[in-house]
Design an enzyme around this catalytic site. Sequence first.
Site, PDB file in Angstrom:
ATOM      1  N   CYS A  94       9.726 -20.973  23.110  1.00 13.17           N
ATOM      2  CA  CYS A  94      10.549 -22.184  23.208  1.00 13.17           C
ATOM      3  C   CYS A  94      11.139 -22.565  21.853  1.00 13.17           C
ATOM      4  O   CYS A  94      10.781 -23.592  21.260  1.00 13.17           O
ATOM      5  CB  CYS A  94       9.722 -23.328  23.766  1.00 13.17           C
ATOM      6  SG  CYS A  94       8.976 -22.877  25.331  1.00 13.17           S
ATOM      7  N   GLU A 135       3.968   0.550  -5.977  1.00 18.14           N
ATOM      8  CA  GLU A 135       3.363  -0.275  -4.918  1.00 18.14           C
ATOM      9  C   GLU A 135       4.256  -0.335  -3.678  1.00 18.14           C
ATOM     10  O   GLU A 135       4.652  -1.419  -3.243  1.00 18.14           O
ATOM     11  CB  GLU A 135       3.155  -1.708  -5.440  1.00 18.14           C
ATOM     12  CG  GLU A 135       2.351  -1.831  -6.721  1.00 18.14           C
ATOM     13  CD  GLU A 135       2.386  -3.260  -7.316  1.00 18.14           C
ATOM     14  OE1 GLU A 135       3.222  -4.081  -6.893  1.00 18.14           O
ATOM     15  OE2 GLU A 135       1.573  -3.537  -8.205  1.00 18.14           O
TER      16      GLU A 135
HETATM   17  C1  PLP Z   1       5.123  -7.094  -1.104  1.00 19.20           C
HETATM   18  C2  PLP Z   1       4.795  -6.455  -2.379  1.00 19.20           C
HETATM   19  C3  PLP Z   1       4.980  -5.086  -2.563  1.00 19.20           C
HETATM   20  C4  PLP Z   1       5.573  -4.191  -1.530  1.00 19.20           C
HETATM   21  O1  PLP Z   1       6.924  -4.427  -1.292  1.00 19.20           O
HETATM   22  P1  PLP Z   1       7.724  -3.429  -0.327  1.00 19.20           P
HETATM   23  O2  PLP Z   1       9.088  -3.979  -0.312  1.00 19.20           O
HETATM   24  O3  PLP Z   1       7.078  -3.507   1.015  1.00 19.20           O
HETATM   25  O4  PLP Z   1       7.646  -2.075  -0.899  1.00 19.20           O
HETATM   26  C5  PLP Z   1       4.580  -4.528  -3.765  1.00 19.20           C
HETATM   27  N1  PLP Z   1       4.045  -5.296  -4.760  1.00 19.20           N
HETATM   28  C6  PLP Z   1       3.870  -6.616  -4.607  1.00 19.20           C
HETATM   29  C7  PLP Z   1       3.271  -7.392  -5.714  1.00 19.20           C
HETATM   30  C8  PLP Z   1       4.228  -7.247  -3.429  1.00 19.20           C
HETATM   31  O5  PLP Z   1       4.052  -8.559  -3.291  1.00 19.20           O
END
Ligand code: PLP
Length: 429
Positions: free
Chosen positions: A355, A284
């Site tokens: 600000c 991911e």
């Molecule tokens: C934010 C997130 C990611 C991605 O994280 P990166 O550091 O941008 O690669 C993957 N999985 C979950 C569940 C997330 O919350």
Amino acid sequence: MPQSELPPFFSRNDVGDLQIEQVSAGEIVEHFDSPTYVYSRAAIESAFNALTAAFGERAHRICYAVKANSNIGILNVLARLGAGFDIVSYGELARVMAAGGDPGRCVFSGVGKSADEIRGALEAGIGCLNVESEAELQRIADIAAAMQQIAPISLRVNPDVDARTHPYISTGLKDNKFGIAIDEALPLYEWAHAHPALEVTGIDCHIGSQLTDVSPFRDAAERVMNLAHRLAERGITLQHLDLGGGLGIRYTDETPPAAADWIEAIRSVVDADPLARELPIWIEPGRFIAGPAGALLTRVEYLKPGEHKSFAIVDAAMNDLMRPALYGSDMAIVLAGQAPGDRDMDTWEIVGPICETGDFLGHGRALELAQGDLLAVLGAGAYGFSMASNYNTRPRAAEVLVDGHTVHEIRRREPLDSLWALEQLPVAD
Ligand SMILES: *Cc1c(COP(=O)(O)O)cnc(C)c1O
């Protein structure tokens, strides 16, 4: 990042101006004004392709984390490459669908999924719900049963490994709000396995963001494999392992692992295990794909040299790019185009017009500046625009995607009156 060093697909043209693929920063600002986010399509594609190459023949799926940059123009580029998506709200799923992405290739993460979001995701045919608590698992089961559907689920387990990153973006420790403690996952898996409205499809984990070392990824993969074995002993077979995102990028002087090192660290654990040799690995990544592809272009409005501190006041602010104010992040800031006139070499605080004293983009930057110069904040493609707000009634920046010589406007600058279009005067009686 040393001033001379630019991310891939960013360069200097013959007059020294910053160039994104074949288009200069000056041309972009001439057409679209400033502040403007600019992204390189080739940079996005090359990061995605580097991950694909690292998997080689191995079954895998790259689920781009939409929250890093959720513009539908960016999502469309990734959908065309065959990406899946990691979403954390129904809104993000709707964006993926608007961009031509396949909901069946989406995983839905997040600790607070509402009943409406779960229903919407099941109606759309979500690929997998990554469940973050026992209460959520129960809710999903009830909703799926009422819809006479079977919900595909993974438990997001918390492997309790220290990602050694900023506390705000570390998610895999026992004390974080994310996921289910890995030692408590087994009975929940057994319950889900026995439930007629649930289909256990995998194990999920995501330990944090901006990791600059592969060992936490390896540790997490080992703990996930350990759980997979205990599930197998109980007759629960998996269809995938989702090992999350989090690979870091270079903002200034970090030396993050390459895509291949990250994937190799995961594969060194998973491929060695007979149980998982055939199991697709899902990841991911968000920042790694979108971050280095983007820059925020901003113009110097005023120079305010001082005895103790000198300020360069620019037309972008913390509402446009929150990372420095939120995490104290250091991001490289380079000269992108020079205005005519006297130049002043100094160590500048790069600040916005908002600000708040916390409104800065960078501290103590040695630059030779003139009023009207164009600056670029590099590595701003992830968690830049997607975290932007309208604080101080500032319209959000335009976003453009460069593809060779072509510039696509993928989000126009917000018209001012759209900022209060949903507001109303109180009706007098
Ligand atoms: C934010 C997130 C990611 C991605 O994280 P990166 O550091 O941008 O690669 C993957 N999985 C979950 C569940 C997330 O919350």
